[in-house]
Structures are given as structure tokens and as C-alpha cells.
Design a protein around this motif. Structure first.
Motif, PDB file in Angstrom:
ATOM      1  N   MET A   1       0.484  12.699  -5.346  1.00  0.00           N
ATOM      2  CA  MET A   1      -0.332  13.212  -4.273  1.00  0.00           C
ATOM      3  C   MET A   1      -0.991  14.546  -4.664  1.00  0.00           C
ATOM      4  O   MET A   1      -2.102  14.803  -4.266  1.00  0.00           O
ATOM      5  CB  MET A   1       0.521  13.388  -3.019  1.00  0.00           C
ATOM      6  CG  MET A   1      -0.224  13.033  -1.798  1.00  0.00           C
ATOM      7  SD  MET A   1       0.739  12.918  -0.312  1.00  0.00           S
ATOM      8  CE  MET A   1       1.760  14.303  -0.349  1.00  0.00           C
ATOM      9  N   ARG A   2      -0.302  15.334  -5.428  1.00  0.00           N
ATOM     10  CA  ARG A   2      -0.851  16.648  -5.801  1.00  0.00           C
ATOM     11  C   ARG A   2      -2.112  16.525  -6.657  1.00  0.00           C
ATOM     12  O   ARG A   2      -2.916  17.444  -6.709  1.00  0.00           O
ATOM     13  CB  ARG A   2       0.200  17.463  -6.533  1.00  0.00           C
ATOM     14  CG  ARG A   2       1.382  17.824  -5.668  1.00  0.00           C
ATOM     15  CD  ARG A   2       2.314  18.792  -6.381  1.00  0.00           C
ATOM     16  NE  ARG A   2       3.656  18.844  -5.834  1.00  0.00           N
ATOM     17  CZ  ARG A   2       3.983  19.313  -4.644  1.00  0.00           C
ATOM     18  NH1 ARG A   2       3.073  19.750  -3.833  1.00  0.00           N
ATOM     19  NH2 ARG A   2       5.246  19.327  -4.249  1.00  0.00           N
ATOM     20  N   THR A   3      -2.281  15.387  -7.317  1.00  0.00           N
ATOM     21  CA  THR A   3      -3.451  15.194  -8.180  1.00  0.00           C
ATOM     22  C   THR A   3      -4.518  14.318  -7.535  1.00  0.00           C
ATOM     23  O   THR A   3      -5.523  14.016  -8.159  1.00  0.00           O
ATOM     24  CB  THR A   3      -3.027  14.570  -9.525  1.00  0.00           C
ATOM     25  OG1 THR A   3      -2.390  13.319  -9.275  1.00  0.00           O
ATOM     26  CG2 THR A   3      -2.095  15.486 -10.284  1.00  0.00           C
ATOM     27  N   GLY A   4      -4.316  13.902  -6.305  1.00  0.00           N
ATOM     28  CA  GLY A   4      -5.318  13.116  -5.595  1.00  0.00           C
ATOM     29  C   GLY A   4      -5.399  11.667  -6.010  1.00  0.00           C
ATOM     30  O   GLY A   4      -6.411  11.010  -5.795  1.00  0.00           O
ATOM     31  N   GLN A   5      -4.347  11.146  -6.629  1.00  0.00           N
ATOM     32  CA  GLN A   5      -4.388   9.756  -7.091  1.00  0.00           C
ATOM     33  C   GLN A   5      -4.176   8.784  -5.936  1.00  0.00           C
ATOM     34  O   GLN A   5      -3.376   9.032  -5.036  1.00  0.00           O
ATOM     35  CB  GLN A   5      -3.335   9.535  -8.158  1.00  0.00           C
ATOM     36  CG  GLN A   5      -3.617  10.308  -9.421  1.00  0.00           C
ATOM     37  CD  GLN A   5      -2.530  10.112 -10.458  1.00  0.00           C
ATOM     38  OE1 GLN A   5      -1.368   9.967 -10.124  1.00  0.00           O
ATOM     39  NE2 GLN A   5      -2.931  10.110 -11.709  1.00  0.00           N
ATOM     40  N   PRO A   6      -4.868   7.648  -5.980  1.00  0.00           N
ATOM     41  CA  PRO A   6      -4.727   6.642  -4.921  1.00  0.00           C
ATOM     42  C   PRO A   6      -3.525   5.726  -5.135  1.00  0.00           C
ATOM     43  O   PRO A   6      -2.984   5.618  -6.240  1.00  0.00           O
ATOM     44  CB  PRO A   6      -6.031   5.845  -5.029  1.00  0.00           C
ATOM     45  CG  PRO A   6      -6.442   5.982  -6.457  1.00  0.00           C
ATOM     46  CD  PRO A   6      -5.942   7.325  -6.914  1.00  0.00           C
ATOM     47  N   LEU A   7      -3.143   5.073  -4.051  1.00  0.00           N
ATOM     48  CA  LEU A   7      -2.074   4.079  -4.071  1.00  0.00           C
ATOM     49  C   LEU A   7      -2.559   2.867  -3.289  1.00  0.00           C
ATOM     50  O   LEU A   7      -3.121   3.016  -2.200  1.00  0.00           O
ATOM     51  CB  LEU A   7      -0.808   4.638  -3.403  1.00  0.00           C
ATOM     52  CG  LEU A   7       0.300   3.621  -3.090  1.00  0.00           C
ATOM     53  CD1 LEU A   7       0.931   3.089  -4.380  1.00  0.00           C
ATOM     54  CD2 LEU A   7       1.354   4.242  -2.193  1.00  0.00           C
ATOM     55  N   CYS A   8      -2.352   1.682  -3.846  1.00  0.00           N
ATOM     56  CA  CYS A   8      -2.685   0.443  -3.139  1.00  0.00           C
ATOM     57  C   CYS A   8      -1.432  -0.414  -3.038  1.00  0.00           C
ATOM     58  O   CYS A   8      -0.769  -0.678  -4.049  1.00  0.00           O
ATOM     59  CB  CYS A   8      -3.759  -0.345  -3.878  1.00  0.00           C
ATOM     60  SG  CYS A   8      -5.376   0.399  -3.765  1.00  0.00           S
ATOM     61  N   LEU A   9      -1.127  -0.839  -1.829  1.00  0.00           N
ATOM     62  CA  LEU A   9      -0.047  -1.781  -1.575  1.00  0.00           C
ATOM     63  C   LEU A   9      -0.703  -3.107  -1.239  1.00  0.00           C
ATOM     64  O   LEU A   9      -1.452  -3.199  -0.263  1.00  0.00           O
ATOM     65  CB  LEU A   9       0.825  -1.303  -0.408  1.00  0.00           C
ATOM     66  CG  LEU A   9       1.445   0.085  -0.566  1.00  0.00           C
ATOM     67  CD1 LEU A   9       2.070   0.540   0.742  1.00  0.00           C
ATOM     68  CD2 LEU A   9       2.462   0.080  -1.683  1.00  0.00           C
ATOM     69  N   ILE A  10      -0.441  -4.117  -2.051  1.00  0.00           N
ATOM     70  CA  ILE A  10      -1.085  -5.415  -1.897  1.00  0.00           C
ATOM     71  C   ILE A  10      -0.001  -6.466  -1.686  1.00  0.00           C
ATOM     72  O   ILE A  10       0.952  -6.543  -2.462  1.00  0.00           O
ATOM     73  CB  ILE A  10      -1.906  -5.793  -3.151  1.00  0.00           C
ATOM     74  CG1 ILE A  10      -2.902  -4.686  -3.517  1.00  0.00           C
ATOM     75  CG2 ILE A  10      -2.609  -7.137  -2.962  1.00  0.00           C
ATOM     76  CD1 ILE A  10      -4.034  -4.483  -2.559  1.00  0.00           C
ATOM     77  N   GLY A  11      -0.154  -7.282  -0.645  1.00  0.00           N
ATOM     78  CA  GLY A  11       0.816  -8.343  -0.414  1.00  0.00           C
ATOM     79  C   GLY A  11       0.513  -9.094   0.868  1.00  0.00           C
ATOM     80  O   GLY A  11      -0.314  -8.676   1.677  1.00  0.00           O
ATOM     81  N   ASP A  12       1.205 -10.198   1.030  1.00  0.00           N
ATOM     82  CA  ASP A  12       0.993 -11.027   2.217  1.00  0.00           C
ATOM     83  C   ASP A  12       1.496 -10.341   3.479  1.00  0.00           C
ATOM     84  O   ASP A  12       2.268  -9.376   3.423  1.00  0.00           O
ATOM     85  CB  ASP A  12       1.694 -12.377   2.046  1.00  0.00           C
ATOM     86  CG  ASP A  12       0.963 -13.301   1.094  1.00  0.00           C
ATOM     87  OD1 ASP A  12      -0.163 -12.973   0.680  1.00  0.00           O
ATOM     88  OD2 ASP A  12       1.520 -14.363   0.753  1.00  0.00           O
ATOM     89  N   SER A  13       1.089 -10.879   4.606  1.00  0.00           N
ATOM     90  CA  SER A  13       1.528 -10.372   5.903  1.00  0.00           C
ATOM     91  C   SER A  13       3.044 -10.451   6.011  1.00  0.00           C
ATOM     92  O   SER A  13       3.652 -11.451   5.634  1.00  0.00           O
ATOM     93  CB  SER A  13       0.873 -11.206   7.012  1.00  0.00           C
ATOM     94  OG  SER A  13       1.263 -10.721   8.270  1.00  0.00           O
ATOM     95  N   GLY A  14       3.647  -9.370   6.502  1.00  0.00           N
ATOM     96  CA  GLY A  14       5.089  -9.342   6.696  1.00  0.00           C
ATOM     97  C   GLY A  14       5.887  -8.927   5.479  1.00  0.00           C
ATOM     98  O   GLY A  14       7.113  -8.907   5.514  1.00  0.00           O
ATOM     99  N   ALA A  15       5.210  -8.566   4.381  1.00  0.00           N
ATOM    100  CA  ALA A  15       5.914  -8.234   3.138  1.00  0.00           C
ATOM    101  C   ALA A  15       6.306  -6.761   3.032  1.00  0.00           C
ATOM    102  O   ALA A  15       6.790  -6.336   1.993  1.00  0.00           O
ATOM    103  CB  ALA A  15       5.067  -8.642   1.931  1.00  0.00           C
ATOM    104  N   GLY A  16       6.083  -5.981   4.077  1.00  0.00           N
ATOM    105  CA  GLY A  16       6.559  -4.606   4.108  1.00  0.00           C
ATOM    106  C   GLY A  16       5.556  -3.526   3.770  1.00  0.00           C
ATOM    107  O   GLY A  16       5.928  -2.361   3.629  1.00  0.00           O
ATOM    108  N   LYS A  17       4.278  -3.866   3.666  1.00  0.00           N
ATOM    109  CA  LYS A  17       3.267  -2.877   3.285  1.00  0.00           C
ATOM    110  C   LYS A  17       3.155  -1.747   4.310  1.00  0.00           C
ATOM    111  O   LYS A  17       3.177  -0.574   3.939  1.00  0.00           O
ATOM    112  CB  LYS A  17       1.901  -3.550   3.110  1.00  0.00           C
ATOM    113  CG  LYS A  17       1.865  -4.627   2.067  1.00  0.00           C
ATOM    114  CD  LYS A  17       0.519  -5.313   2.028  1.00  0.00           C
ATOM    115  CE  LYS A  17       0.079  -5.893   3.361  1.00  0.00           C
ATOM    116  NZ  LYS A  17       0.926  -6.941   3.919  1.00  0.00           N
ATOM    117  N   SER A  18       3.020  -2.091   5.572  1.00  0.00           N
ATOM    118  CA  SER A  18       2.883  -1.069   6.616  1.00  0.00           C
ATOM    119  C   SER A  18       4.128  -0.203   6.684  1.00  0.00           C
ATOM    120  O   SER A  18       4.037   1.021   6.836  1.00  0.00           O
ATOM    121  CB  SER A  18       2.623  -1.721   7.983  1.00  0.00           C
ATOM    122  OG  SER A  18       1.402  -2.412   7.972  1.00  0.00           O
TER     123      SER A  18
END
Length: 154
Positions: A1-18
Motif C-alpha cells: 500500500m505504501r507504494t501505491g500498488q494495486p490488488l485484484c481479487l478474482i473468483g466466482d461468486s461466494g469465493a470470499g472476495k468481498s
């Protein structure tokens, strides 16, 4: 986070992303960072309204100032060209300055259904992946597994 890097969580519905996204945001807030969580459609609707009210620059700047912007449910709804362009402006404002974490039920190849303009889709995917982390949460639904486990045996 300190360097401004992005994060992507990819997966089907219900797989815990939220759940992961909210946990990440909570941990960052507890560590003293400024965090904002929003579903993608709510963010886009807010941006459209701000543009209509001539408050777009102010709204984009507000989203640009938080240390971590958590965008949930990207890919569930198709965005019209205007909405996608406004979302791109927020991502471009944050690029390499402040982090963005995105949860999506669609793989990057499926983002063409969310962002119907191929060039804009590529630019958005570029902003949220270059130098970042991609975590695939899988295809198994925790909600479905919990429901099945709580059903009486027949």
C-alpha cells in the motif's frame, strides 16, 4: 500500500472476495490509513451524478486522496461507456500514488462484457494490474458449502 500498488481479487461468486476486501480495508484503517470501500456500480453512479452536477473534479479528487480504495463487485454489471470512462479517471488519478483493491467475479478476459470499449477495457485492466498482485480466490462458493452443510441429511 505504501507504494501505491494495486490488488485484484478474482473468483466466482461466494469465493470470499468481498470478505477479503473488507478485511484488508479494516486492517489498513486500523493501521491508520485512510480507506474507502464501495461497490463498483455505486462508485460509477456517484461519478455520473457528480459529472451532471459539475462536481466531478472534486469527487475524483476525494477518491484520489484515500490511501486504499476498495472497489467491490466489478464485473457483475455492464457499464456504459460514460460510466467506464469516469471509473477510468478515478483509477488514473490514483495510479502509482495510492492503492486500489478490486474484487471481480470475472476474469480479465471477461471484463470486455463490463467495459464494452476494448481500448478502455485494456487501459483499465492495465491500471489495476501493472506492478500489482492478482489473487485468484477460486470457484468454490463458501455460502453454498455452508448451506449444504447445514441441511439435514436425507
Amino acid at each position: 500500500m505504501r507504494t501505491g500498488q494495486p490488488l485484484c481479487l478474482i473468483g466466482d461468486s461466494g469465493a470470499g472476495k468481498s470478505h477479503l476486501l473488507i478485511g484488508l480495508g479494516t486492517a489498513a484503517a486500523e493501521a491508520g490509513f485512510r480507506v474507502r470501500y464501495t461497490p463498483a456500480t455505486k462508485l460509477v453512479n456517484e461519478l455520473v451524478e457528480a459529472a451532471d452536477e459539475k462536481q466531478l473534479a472534486k469527487t475524483i479528487a476525494r477518491y484520489g486522496r484515500v490511501n486504499l480504495l476498495c472497489i467491490d463487485e466489478l464485473g457483475y454489471m455492464e457499464l456504459d461507456k460514460r460510466g467506464a470512462e469516469l471509473l477510468f479517471q478515478v483509477l488514473a488519478e490514483r495510479e502509482e500514488k495510492n492503492s486500489v483493491a478490486i474484487a471481480s467475479n470475472a476474469s480479465f478476459s471477461g471484463w470486455t462484457k463490463t467495459f464494452t470499449d476494448p481500448r478502455l477495457c485494456a487501459a483499465i485492466a492495465d491500471r489495476v494490474t501493472v506492478g500489482g498482485t492478482i489473487i485468484e480466490t477460486g470457484t468454490d462458493s463458501y455460502r453454498l458449502a455452508h448451506t449444504k452443510a447445514s441441511m439435514p441429511a436425507t
